[in-house]
Enzyme design. Structure first.
Site, PDB file in Angstrom:
ATOM      1  CB  CYS A  75      12.878   9.148   8.618  1.00  0.00           C
ATOM      2  SG  CYS A  75      13.613   8.122   7.454  1.00  0.00           S
ATOM      3  CE  LYS A 115      -1.996   3.117   2.860  1.00  0.00           C
ATOM      4  NZ  LYS A 115      -1.853   4.045   1.909  1.00  0.00           N
ATOM      5  N   GLY A 161       6.846   5.245   8.109  1.00  0.00           N
ATOM      6  CA  GLY A 161       6.006   6.408   8.278  1.00  0.00           C
ATOM      7  C   GLY A 161       5.828   7.059   9.683  1.00  0.00           C
ATOM      8  CD  GLU A 214      12.456   4.925   9.072  1.00  0.00           C
ATOM      9  OE1 GLU A 214      12.324   5.451  10.016  1.00  0.00           O
ATOM     10  OE2 GLU A 214      12.764   4.823   7.706  1.00  0.00           O
ATOM     11  CD  GLU A 268       9.944  12.524  11.487  1.00  0.00           C
ATOM     12  OE1 GLU A 268       9.135  12.188  11.531  1.00  0.00           O
ATOM     13  OE2 GLU A 268      11.209  11.920  10.881  1.00  0.00           O
TER      14      GLU A 268
HETATM   15  P1  ADP Z   1       2.776  10.977   7.076  1.00  0.00           P
HETATM   16  O1  ADP Z   1       1.987  11.759   7.882  1.00  0.00           O
HETATM   17  O2  ADP Z   1       4.295  11.368   6.787  1.00  0.00           O
HETATM   18  O3  ADP Z   1       1.893  10.999   5.638  1.00  0.00           O
HETATM   19  P2  ADP Z   1       1.818   8.590   7.716  1.00  0.00           P
HETATM   20  O4  ADP Z   1       2.157   7.658   8.824  1.00  0.00           O
HETATM   21  O5  ADP Z   1       0.358   9.138   7.875  1.00  0.00           O
HETATM   22  O6  ADP Z   1       2.913   9.370   7.452  1.00  0.00           O
HETATM   23  O7  ADP Z   1       1.723   7.751   6.317  1.00  0.00           O
HETATM   24  C1  ADP Z   1       2.420   6.673   6.127  1.00  0.00           C
HETATM   25  C2  ADP Z   1       1.910   5.491   5.473  1.00  0.00           C
HETATM   26  O8  ADP Z   1       0.821   5.103   6.501  1.00  0.00           O
HETATM   27  C3  ADP Z   1       0.865   5.904   4.379  1.00  0.00           C
HETATM   28  O9  ADP Z   1       0.984   4.768   3.116  1.00  0.00           O
HETATM   29  C4  ADP Z   1      -0.279   5.992   4.935  1.00  0.00           C
HETATM   30  O10 ADP Z   1      -1.404   5.978   4.170  1.00  0.00           O
HETATM   31  C5  ADP Z   1      -0.371   4.992   6.164  1.00  0.00           C
HETATM   32  N1  ADP Z   1      -1.617   5.223   7.015  1.00  0.00           N
HETATM   33  C6  ADP Z   1      -1.686   6.624   7.684  1.00  0.00           C
HETATM   34  N2  ADP Z   1      -2.638   6.087   8.519  1.00  0.00           N
HETATM   35  C7  ADP Z   1      -2.818   4.683   8.870  1.00  0.00           C
HETATM   36  C8  ADP Z   1      -3.637   3.982   9.435  1.00  0.00           C
HETATM   37  N3  ADP Z   1      -4.462   4.365  10.383  1.00  0.00           N
HETATM   38  N4  ADP Z   1      -3.507   2.635   9.313  1.00  0.00           N
HETATM   39  C9  ADP Z   1      -2.785   2.344   8.356  1.00  0.00           C
HETATM   40  N5  ADP Z   1      -1.988   2.882   7.570  1.00  0.00           N
HETATM   41  C10 ADP Z   1      -2.154   4.032   7.764  1.00  0.00           C
END
Ligand code: ADP
Length: 501
Positions: free
Chosen positions: A306, A195, A248, A271, A405
């Protein structure tokens, strides 16, 4: 290898967009398909606000189909039971196809998330291909173990693929970080559902076709674009997903741990960000090099890294002189059109993120820090998500700009008086991803490297490395390691077989 002029990149990308050649559908079980719901969302170029493609807005229904395809492919053994040699050759072919499609992959990456085309073309795409090739080449050179048991027993310790791996990836190095996950996961024989971030799905979607062309069997590699709270959550809670590999935010990382607890205790590898100290002592052998490195270590990729060196710790006796050098070196980074090969600083990923970064800059000023460089939106601020490289001095480690961050081009300079204080400030953070030390004193370097609570420590460089060394975090920067043979720990189970002779 062909590179292009600014005008050629513009024409090339315009053709991709206007001829609607950008693929935005999910790739499931060997083919592209729309989301079951028929819904899609806009993919926007952050450099100018233009809609460049439609991305399938997948949800739980699509995850169900993708995970079931992955599960079936895994159970059938079509990939995991291939010999390591065949898996190696297939991954090497995928790497070659990525290189053959370097131009299109680079264009998609830059259009999608705003990074300079020269970096997408010369760094991200070749780097990503290298990751796939490295893990492919490694997989038929790894031996299992025989335990030193008593004479009438043969005990083997073998690695097996985990099963269905869901990889959830971010938008700052979309292709590269996807490859950090899928390279070892596929090499080990797993089936994968990737994803990508909703903010940067294009190269992952393109990669799926190349994987299929390379000979990865149907169902073994699937890409399901969509949002975190739908697709990501459904993968996190799915009982047939055996492993989640994530890069993320720390916020999402925590949520993934909860999903695993609420479902099947799937392995969760995280990570999740950093607030990395870059420590410069007065005995640094080359202050000019350290200054250039401090600038690129913070402002490369618009600061959307990061492991960016966002906290610059400088020994007080050289503080003013060194800060001046860093400010000068940082002027090299000039926001510009990402499609211009001369640009070294592109757009942030979107307008919303630009707003967040500018908010932090405001907090920095309100908190009493002094702007030594930048601090503003740049270029066409109405449409494009550009921010100047920004340096704050007079920061103390309790300020918000030193603790959180920001994920943008913002550096916080913090003075220190001695070794002990440097280490205390460096480790006074929730994170522990990377840390650097600049010193000409070998004993000091060894001694302090040990005391730094971070997954990577660099001495007299910032963030150098290659595929031979692991990458990942201590503390709330996560767990598990990407790169190197240690990456396989995430994607394999250890099996003991105790044979009574
Ligand atoms: P950023 O704020 O830097 O975009 P995120 O952690 O929100 O970082 O995003 C990193 C990845 O995690 C993306 O692919 C995002 O769609 C996914 N993501 C965000 N929220 C969720 C969630 N509740 N469950 C699973 N995946 C998520």
């Amino acid at each position: 290898m062909s590179d292009k002029t600014y005008a050629q990149w513009q024409a090339y990308c315009q053709a991709l967009v206007s001829q609607q050649r950008i693929e935005g559908r999910a790739f499931i079980n060997g083919g592209y398909r729309q989301a079951q719901s028929g819904r899609s969302f806009d993919c926007i170029n952050p450099a100018n606000g233009e809609v460049i493609a439609q991305i399938a807005e997948c949800d739980e229904a699509d995850v169900e189909i993708a995970v079931s395809a992955a599960r079936q492919s895994f159970e059938s053994g079509v990939w995991r039971n291939q010999s390591p040699k065949v898996r190696k050759e297939t991954l090497i072919k995928l790497a070659a196809l990525m290189e053959a499609n370097q131009t299109e992959l680079a264009a998609l990456e830059t259009l999608d998330m705003g990074k300079p085309i020269s970096e997408s073309f010369h760094v991200d795409v070749p780097g990503s291909a290298d990751v796939i090739r490295w893990h492919g080449e490694a997989i038929d050179k790894i031996y299992d173990e025989v335990a030193p048991t008593q004479d009438d027993v043969l005990a083997t310790i073998t690695r097996e693929p985990i099963g269905v791996v869901a990889a959830i990836t971010p938008w700052n190095f979309p292709l590269w970080l996807a490859c950090w996950k899928i390279g070892p996961a596929l090499a080990a024989g797993n089936s994968v559902v990737l994803k990508p971030s909703e903010k940067s799905s294009l190269t992952a979607i393109f990669l799926a076709r190349l994987a299929s062309e390379a000979g990865i069997p149907d169902g073994v590699f699937n890409v399901v674009p969509g949002f975190g709270h739908t697709v990501g959550k459904a993968l996190g809670l799915h009982m047939q997903v055996d492993c989640l590999a994530f890069t993320g935010s720390t916020r999402t990382a925590r949520t993934l741990l909860e999903y695993a607890g609420q479902s099947n205790m799937k392995r969760v590898w995280l990570e999740a960000g950093g607030k990395n100290p870059n420590i410069v002592f007065a005995d640094c052998p080359d202050l000019d090099k350290a200054a250039r490195s401090a600038a690129s270590g913070c402002f490369y990729n618009q600061g959307e890294v990061c492991v960016a060196g966002t906290r610059l710790l400088v020994e007080r006796s050289i503080h003013d002189e060194f800060v001046q050098k860093v400010v000068e070196a940082s002027r090299y980074f000039k926001p510009g059109d990402p499609l211009d090969p001369a640009t070294n600083m592109g757009a942030l990923v979107d307008k919303q993120h630009q707003g967040n970064v500018l908010q932090y800059i405001q907090w920095g000023q309100q908190g009493g820090a002094t702007l030594a460089l930048g601090g503003e939106a740049a270029l066409d601020a109405d449409k494009g998500a550009f921010v100047e490289p920004t340096i704050f001095t007079g920061v103390n480690n309790q300020m918000r700009i030193a603790r959180e961050e920001i994920f943008g081009p913002v550096m916080a300079v913090i003075p220190f008086d001695d070794e002990q204080q440097a280490i205390q400030i460096a480790n006074d953070t929730d994170y522990g991803l990377g840390a650097a030390l600049w010193t000409g004193n070998l004993s000091r370097a060894h001694k302090l490297a040990k005391q730094l609570r971070a997954g990577s420590v660099w001495i007299n460089n910032y963030n150098d490395g290659d595929m031979t060394v692991p990458f990942g975090g201590f503390k709330q920067s996560g767990n598990g390691r990407d790169k190197s043979l240690h990456a396989l720990d995430k994607y394999t189970e250890l099996k003991t077989t105790w044979i009574q002779l």
